[in-house]
Enzyme design. Structure first.
Site, PDB file in Angstrom:
ATOM      1  N   ALA A 234       0.712  -1.100  -0.207  1.00 54.47           N
ATOM      2  CA  ALA A 234      -0.130  -0.027  -0.040  1.00 54.47           C
ATOM      3  C   ALA A 234       0.887   1.470  -0.083  1.00 54.47           C
ATOM      4  CB  ALA A 234      -0.988  -0.052   1.121  1.00 54.47           C
ATOM      5  N   ARG A 235       1.360   1.627   1.166  1.00 50.29           N
ATOM      6  CA  ARG A 235       2.124   2.789   1.350  1.00 50.29           C
ATOM      7  C   ARG A 235       3.062   2.748   2.428  1.00 50.29           C
ATOM      8  NH1 ARG A 235       1.014   4.507  -2.984  1.00 50.29           N
ATOM      9  NH2 ARG A 235      -0.188   6.106  -3.885  1.00 50.29           N
ATOM     10  N   GLU A 264      10.955   6.605  -0.638  1.00 50.95           N
ATOM     11  CA  GLU A 264      11.395   5.975  -1.808  1.00 50.95           C
ATOM     12  C   GLU A 264      12.007   6.975  -2.397  1.00 50.95           C
ATOM     13  OE1 GLU A 264       7.740   4.345  -3.424  1.00 50.95           O
ATOM     14  OE2 GLU A 264       7.303   3.559  -1.585  1.00 50.95           O
ATOM     15  N   HIS A 282       8.510  -0.408  -5.198  1.00 44.39           N
ATOM     16  CA  HIS A 282       7.171   0.185  -5.826  1.00 44.39           C
ATOM     17  C   HIS A 282       6.596  -0.538  -7.066  1.00 44.39           C
ATOM     18  CE1 HIS A 282       4.065   3.535  -4.468  1.00 44.39           C
ATOM     19  NE2 HIS A 282       3.830   2.907  -5.456  1.00 44.39           N
TER      20      HIS A 282
HETATM   21  C1  8YV Z   1       2.023   3.413  -9.021  1.00 48.77           C
HETATM   22  C2  8YV Z   1       0.707   4.086  -6.753  1.00 48.77           C
HETATM   23  O1  8YV Z   1       3.218   2.998  -8.882  1.00 48.77           O
HETATM   24  O2  8YV Z   1      -1.343   3.668  -7.582  1.00 48.77           O
HETATM   25  C3  8YV Z   1      -0.780   4.194  -6.816  1.00 48.77           C
HETATM   26  O3  8YV Z   1      -1.195   4.941  -5.983  1.00 48.77           O
HETATM   27  O4  8YV Z   1       1.423   4.165  -5.951  1.00 48.77           O
HETATM   28  C4  8YV Z   1       1.114   3.001  -7.925  1.00 48.77           C
HETATM   29  O5  8YV Z   1       0.317   2.207  -8.751  1.00 48.77           O
HETATM   30  C5  8YV Z   1       2.118   4.776  -9.421  1.00 48.77           C
HETATM   31  O6  8YV Z   1       0.798   5.751  -9.177  1.00 48.77           O
HETATM   32  C6  8YV Z   1       2.588   4.959 -10.952  1.00 48.77           C
HETATM   33  O7  8YV Z   1       2.467   6.345 -11.336  1.00 48.77           O
END
Ligand code: 8YV
Length: 317
Positions: A234-235, A264, A282
């Site tokens: 997730a985060r 990151e 990620h």
């Molecule tokens: C992506 C993400 O790596 O969807 C999200 O919130 O963190 C990831 O899926 C990112 O947004 C790709 O630009």
């Protein structure tokens, strides 16, 4: 005149970039030698922003874009966008909701399997020639069975549900926690995160980070315990990373599979030496299929907003 679009993160699908270039005057900020200067010079023209989920956009940057009509997040996490400010400005903030669910759930399973079955450590053992030097079966410790593990899921949104369906196919009993029980979900709801961890062999974090930070701490990890595995797709900031690192180093949990981190691309270096940790960069949504689908949704959101329509996947309008 083609609308001007500011792009904050690269998109890795050539056909999407080609379409963006045909339709719009693209300002790819990550290619600019002087991003601040570029924004000063062109900010007034920008009508749309494309950003990544993890990058989002600051309020300060939105304030420099007076003609802004849409922020299209190429992802599902909107925790890095000031949604309150966007709402006050009646700015649609869109996401690629639904496009990456399956991939993120797949990666969660991959991380758990890889970690509990020691796939990374044994891969390194074989590649290094150590198997030839130590062919006796006892040279590699026995791994931990995945099938049947009690799995606790933190966050029963789209990704949490997709993870639940997958682990159920492995015969794993599923429990979950969220801000409230989900009436349309059959899995066992546990309101308390520490209790969920105490009753689980593997804890998988699938929650949005809009309204939560640092919820995985020492108390949760100690409840998971020395036989328990921790997975995060997730985060990073949902976790107190220092607590996680300490729990791993002190073997107070069995292992972790991590796709996301607090800062990151900086990963606490001490994790590099731990064989019970699987690390990714990620990458959960990083497949050709999903990134192409996400790109299509970004294109659609821009087109809808710039045509004066409410974008179908707007969170704020
Ligand atoms: C992506 C993400 O790596 O969807 C999200 O919130 O963190 C990831 O899926 C990112 O947004 C790709 O630009």
């Amino acid at each position: 005149m083609k609308p001007h679009i500011l792009q904050l993160n690269p998109i890795l699908v050539p056909s999407v970039n080609e379409r963006l270039d045909v339709l719009y005057t693209m300002h790819r900020l990550f290619e600019q030698p002087d991003p601040d200067g570029h924004l000063r010079e062109h900010g007034a023209l920008i009508r749309g922003v494309i950003t990544g989920g993890h990058t989002g956009i600051t309020r300060g940057m939105m304030e420099k874009l007076p003609a802004l009509e849409v922020v299209a997040v190429n992802g599902v996490g909107t925790d890095a966008v000031d949604l309150g400010y966007a709402r006050a400005r009646k700015l649609p903030v869109t996401g690629t909701f639904g496009a990456l669910t399956e991939d993120v759930a797949d990666l969660a399973i991959g991380l758990l399997l890889m970690t509990c079955r020691n796939l990374g450590a044994v891969d390194r053992f074989v590649r290094s020639g150590a198997w030839v030097r130590h062919p006796q079966p006892g040279a590699i410790p026995l791994a931990r069975r995945f099938s049947g593990m009690r799995v606790g899921i933190v966050g029963m949104g789209r990704v949490g549900r997709a993870v639940a369906a997958r682990v159920a196919a492995f015969g794993c009993p599923v429990s979950y926690t969220d801000l409230r029980a989900m009436p349309d979900v059959a899995w066992h709801y546990v309101p308390n995160l520490v209790q969920l961890a105490a009753e689980a062999d593997a804890l998988i974090v699938c929650a949005a980070a809009d309204r939560a930070e640092g919820i995985i701490d020492s108390a949760v990890l100690d409840a998971l315990g020395p036989q328990g595995y921790f997975i995060n797709v997730a985060r990073g900031r949902l976790v107190r990373e220092a607590d996680l690192v300490r729990a791993l180093v002190e073997r107070r949990i069995a292992g972790a599979g991590l796709d996301v981190f607090v800062d990151e691309p900086n990963v606490p270096p001490i994790l590099f030496d731990l064989d019970n940790v699987t690390l990714q960069a990620h990458r959960a949504s990083a497949t050709v299929e999903t990134r192409a689908a996400m790109g299509e949704m970004v294109l659609a959101s821009l087109a809808q907003a710039l045509a004066g329509e409410r974008p179908a996947h707007s969170l704020t309008t």
